[in-house]
Design a protein around this motif. Sequence first.
Motif, PDB file in Angstrom:
ATOM      1  N   MET A 136      42.722  24.894  28.599  1.00 38.79           N
ATOM      2  CA  MET A 136      41.689  24.184  27.844  1.00 38.79           C
ATOM      3  C   MET A 136      41.995  24.189  26.352  1.00 38.79           C
ATOM      4  SD  MET A 136      38.167  25.360  29.746  1.00 38.79           S
ATOM      5  CE  MET A 136      37.171  24.597  28.463  1.00 38.79           C
ATOM      6  N   LEU A 137      42.446  25.349  25.856  1.00 38.12           N
ATOM      7  CA  LEU A 137      42.780  25.445  24.433  1.00 38.12           C
ATOM      8  C   LEU A 137      43.932  24.510  24.072  1.00 38.12           C
ATOM      9  CD1 LEU A 137      42.555  29.311  23.884  1.00 38.12           C
ATOM     10  CD2 LEU A 137      41.044  27.579  22.904  1.00 38.12           C
ATOM     11  N   LEU A 138      44.956  24.501  24.904  1.00 39.50           N
ATOM     12  CA  LEU A 138      46.124  23.677  24.608  1.00 39.50           C
ATOM     13  C   LEU A 138      45.823  22.190  24.779  1.00 39.50           C
ATOM     14  CD1 LEU A 138      48.998  25.766  26.240  1.00 39.50           C
ATOM     15  CD2 LEU A 138      48.258  25.728  23.852  1.00 39.50           C
ATOM     16  N   ALA A 139      44.953  21.863  25.746  1.00 41.21           N
ATOM     17  CA  ALA A 139      44.620  20.458  25.985  1.00 41.21           C
ATOM     18  C   ALA A 139      43.899  19.833  24.797  1.00 41.21           C
ATOM     19  CB  ALA A 139      43.753  20.332  27.242  1.00 41.21           C
ATOM     20  N   ALA A 140      43.294  20.667  23.959  1.00 44.79           N
ATOM     21  CA  ALA A 140      42.579  20.158  22.789  1.00 44.79           C
ATOM     22  C   ALA A 140      43.529  19.750  21.666  1.00 44.79           C
ATOM     23  CB  ALA A 140      41.595  21.207  22.276  1.00 44.79           C
ATOM     24  N   GLU A 141      44.821  20.083  21.817  1.00 48.68           N
ATOM     25  CA  GLU A 141      45.811  19.765  20.792  1.00 48.68           C
ATOM     26  C   GLU A 141      46.497  18.442  21.121  1.00 48.68           C
ATOM     27  OE1 GLU A 141      46.147  21.735  18.064  1.00 48.68           O
ATOM     28  OE2 GLU A 141      44.452  22.827  18.956  1.00 48.68           O
ATOM     29  N   ALA A 142      46.582  17.556  20.141  1.00 48.58           N
ATOM     30  CA  ALA A 142      47.134  16.218  20.377  1.00 48.58           C
ATOM     31  C   ALA A 142      48.623  16.233  20.719  1.00 48.58           C
ATOM     32  CB  ALA A 142      46.897  15.341  19.143  1.00 48.58           C
ATOM     33  N   ASP A 143      49.323  17.301  20.290  1.00 47.95           N
ATOM     34  CA  ASP A 143      50.772  17.314  20.471  1.00 47.95           C
ATOM     35  C   ASP A 143      51.235  18.250  21.581  1.00 47.95           C
ATOM     36  OD1 ASP A 143      49.947  19.551  19.038  1.00 47.95           O
ATOM     37  OD2 ASP A 143      51.832  19.724  17.943  1.00 47.95           O
ATOM     38  N   ILE A 144      50.301  18.781  22.385  1.00 48.40           N
ATOM     39  CA  ILE A 144      50.660  19.717  23.452  1.00 48.40           C
ATOM     40  C   ILE A 144      50.097  19.228  24.782  1.00 48.40           C
ATOM     41  CG2 ILE A 144      50.487  22.092  24.300  1.00 48.40           C
ATOM     42  CD1 ILE A 144      50.183  23.023  21.415  1.00 48.40           C
ATOM     43  N   GLU A 145      50.934  19.270  25.828  1.00 44.82           N
ATOM     44  CA  GLU A 145      50.503  18.840  27.158  1.00 44.82           C
ATOM     45  C   GLU A 145      50.873  19.912  28.178  1.00 44.82           C
ATOM     46  OE1 GLU A 145      51.373  15.231  30.367  1.00 44.82           O
ATOM     47  OE2 GLU A 145      52.669  15.514  28.611  1.00 44.82           O
ATOM     48  N   VAL A 146      49.901  20.387  28.951  1.00 37.34           N
ATOM     49  CA  VAL A 146      50.160  21.333  30.031  1.00 37.34           C
ATOM     50  C   VAL A 146      50.553  20.531  31.266  1.00 37.34           C
ATOM     51  CG1 VAL A 146      49.214  23.131  31.519  1.00 37.34           C
ATOM     52  CG2 VAL A 146      48.539  23.022  29.103  1.00 37.34           C
ATOM     53  N   ILE A 147      51.790  20.693  31.707  1.00 38.23           N
ATOM     54  CA  ILE A 147      52.297  19.871  32.807  1.00 38.23           C
ATOM     55  C   ILE A 147      52.339  20.621  34.128  1.00 38.23           C
ATOM     56  CG2 ILE A 147      53.657  18.433  31.259  1.00 38.23           C
ATOM     57  CD1 ILE A 147      56.127  20.053  32.178  1.00 38.23           C
ATOM     58  N   GLY A 148      52.013  21.929  34.106  1.00 42.28           N
ATOM     59  CA  GLY A 148      52.039  22.682  35.356  1.00 42.28           C
ATOM     60  C   GLY A 148      51.489  24.076  35.180  1.00 42.28           C
ATOM     61  N   GLU A 149      50.932  24.626  36.260  1.00 39.23           N
ATOM     62  CA  GLU A 149      50.403  25.982  36.268  1.00 39.23           C
ATOM     63  C   GLU A 149      50.858  26.681  37.546  1.00 39.23           C
ATOM     64  OE1 GLU A 149      46.206  26.342  35.564  1.00 39.23           O
ATOM     65  OE2 GLU A 149      46.129  24.453  34.438  1.00 39.23           O
ATOM     66  N   CYS A 150      51.046  28.001  37.460  1.00 32.03           N
ATOM     67  CA  CYS A 150      51.422  28.768  38.635  1.00 32.03           C
ATOM     68  C   CYS A 150      50.976  30.213  38.469  1.00 32.03           C
ATOM     69  CB  CYS A 150      52.925  28.693  38.884  1.00 32.03           C
ATOM     70  SG  CYS A 150      53.923  29.251  37.491  1.00 32.03           S
ATOM     71  N   ALA A 151      51.050  30.983  39.564  1.00 32.21           N
ATOM     72  CA  ALA A 151      50.506  32.342  39.567  1.00 32.21           C
ATOM     73  C   ALA A 151      51.553  33.425  39.782  1.00 32.21           C
ATOM     74  CB  ALA A 151      49.421  32.453  40.643  1.00 32.21           C
ATOM     75  N   MET A 195      55.584  15.187  21.916  1.00 32.85           N
ATOM     76  CA  MET A 195      54.672  15.939  22.771  1.00 32.85           C
ATOM     77  C   MET A 195      55.375  17.195  23.297  1.00 32.85           C
ATOM     78  SD  MET A 195      51.611  16.034  24.019  1.00 32.85           S
ATOM     79  CE  MET A 195      50.995  14.361  23.913  1.00 32.85           C
ATOM     80  N   ILE A 196      54.754  18.361  23.115  1.00 35.50           N
ATOM     81  CA  ILE A 196      55.300  19.623  23.606  1.00 35.50           C
ATOM     82  C   ILE A 196      54.793  19.838  25.023  1.00 35.50           C
ATOM     83  CG2 ILE A 196      55.389  22.115  23.269  1.00 35.50           C
ATOM     84  CD1 ILE A 196      54.841  21.585  20.285  1.00 35.50           C
ATOM     85  N   ARG A 197      55.710  19.939  25.972  1.00 36.30           N
ATOM     86  CA  ARG A 197      55.356  20.089  27.385  1.00 36.30           C
ATOM     87  C   ARG A 197      55.380  21.563  27.759  1.00 36.30           C
ATOM     88  NH1 ARG A 197      59.013  18.256  30.491  1.00 36.30           N
ATOM     89  NH2 ARG A 197      57.784  17.180  32.118  1.00 36.30           N
ATOM     90  N   VAL A 198      54.268  22.048  28.333  1.00 41.57           N
ATOM     91  CA  VAL A 198      54.084  23.477  28.580  1.00 41.57           C
ATOM     92  C   VAL A 198      53.768  23.745  30.044  1.00 41.57           C
ATOM     93  CG1 VAL A 198      52.665  25.506  28.023  1.00 41.57           C
ATOM     94  CG2 VAL A 198      53.270  23.866  26.224  1.00 41.57           C
ATOM     95  N   VAL A 199      54.349  24.833  30.566  1.00 41.55           N
ATOM     96  CA  VAL A 199      54.005  25.364  31.881  1.00 41.55           C
ATOM     97  C   VAL A 199      53.329  26.714  31.684  1.00 41.55           C
ATOM     98  CG1 VAL A 199      54.990  26.470  33.936  1.00 41.55           C
ATOM     99  CG2 VAL A 199      55.707  24.166  33.296  1.00 41.55           C
ATOM    100  N   LEU A 200      52.238  26.959  32.405  1.00 41.97           N
ATOM    101  CA  LEU A 200      51.506  28.222  32.327  1.00 41.97           C
ATOM    102  C   LEU A 200      51.788  29.049  33.576  1.00 41.97           C
ATOM    103  CD1 LEU A 200      47.975  27.003  31.144  1.00 41.97           C
ATOM    104  CD2 LEU A 200      49.877  27.778  29.734  1.00 41.97           C
TER     105      LEU A 200
END
Length: 218
Positions: A19-34, A1-6
Amino acid sequence: MIRVVLADDQPLVRSGIAMLLAAEADIEVIGECADGAAAVELARRERPDVVLMDVRMPGVDGVAATRAITAEGAGVRVLVLTTYHVDDAVRAALRAGASGFLLKDAVPDELTMAVRAVAAGEAWLDPAVTRSLLTEFAALGEHRVPTAGELGRLTDRERQVLVQMAYGLSNAEIAARLHIGDATVKTHVGRVLMKLGLRDRAQAVAAAYQGGLMPPPG
């Protein structure tokens, strides 16, 4: 699983990418910031595989955040997001250690391919951006000797590609030897030239010897 921060100061952009990344089985968004400061903190705390980093954000911008994240040497890679093709901020982000550069108007497949490539330790540059950067290299002076600091900003893979260039291998030969794609080699070559401020492959070969990556010729 590829863990991603936006990291992007526009909520709609963040939610769309998530939303785009969440549709991928091997990618997980673990955090967001501004902002960049929050991106550095998230990267330090969560140790994601990839940070998708907007260049222009209030407070600590994407360039400073990229520099801080890559300087820690924790294996967190940064993929820069911007609406601009090539400008000073993009150049600065690449020099600061970003592993790739993606336009915000890229198609969804390009986004996911870029995330996977960067997570795997490869580089990612939009072809149009690569052409623009190489055009700029052609205008550089004849005698450019990279500093130790510039050489130190090369990734392990970029150093490998530089050494193979110094041995005189073509892109296709480098791809075969390193077991990567031709397009990936071209991207690495472009990033080596960009980071070292070089004009062409000939200067890159000289840099490999001058920087001690190769034994003196002869």
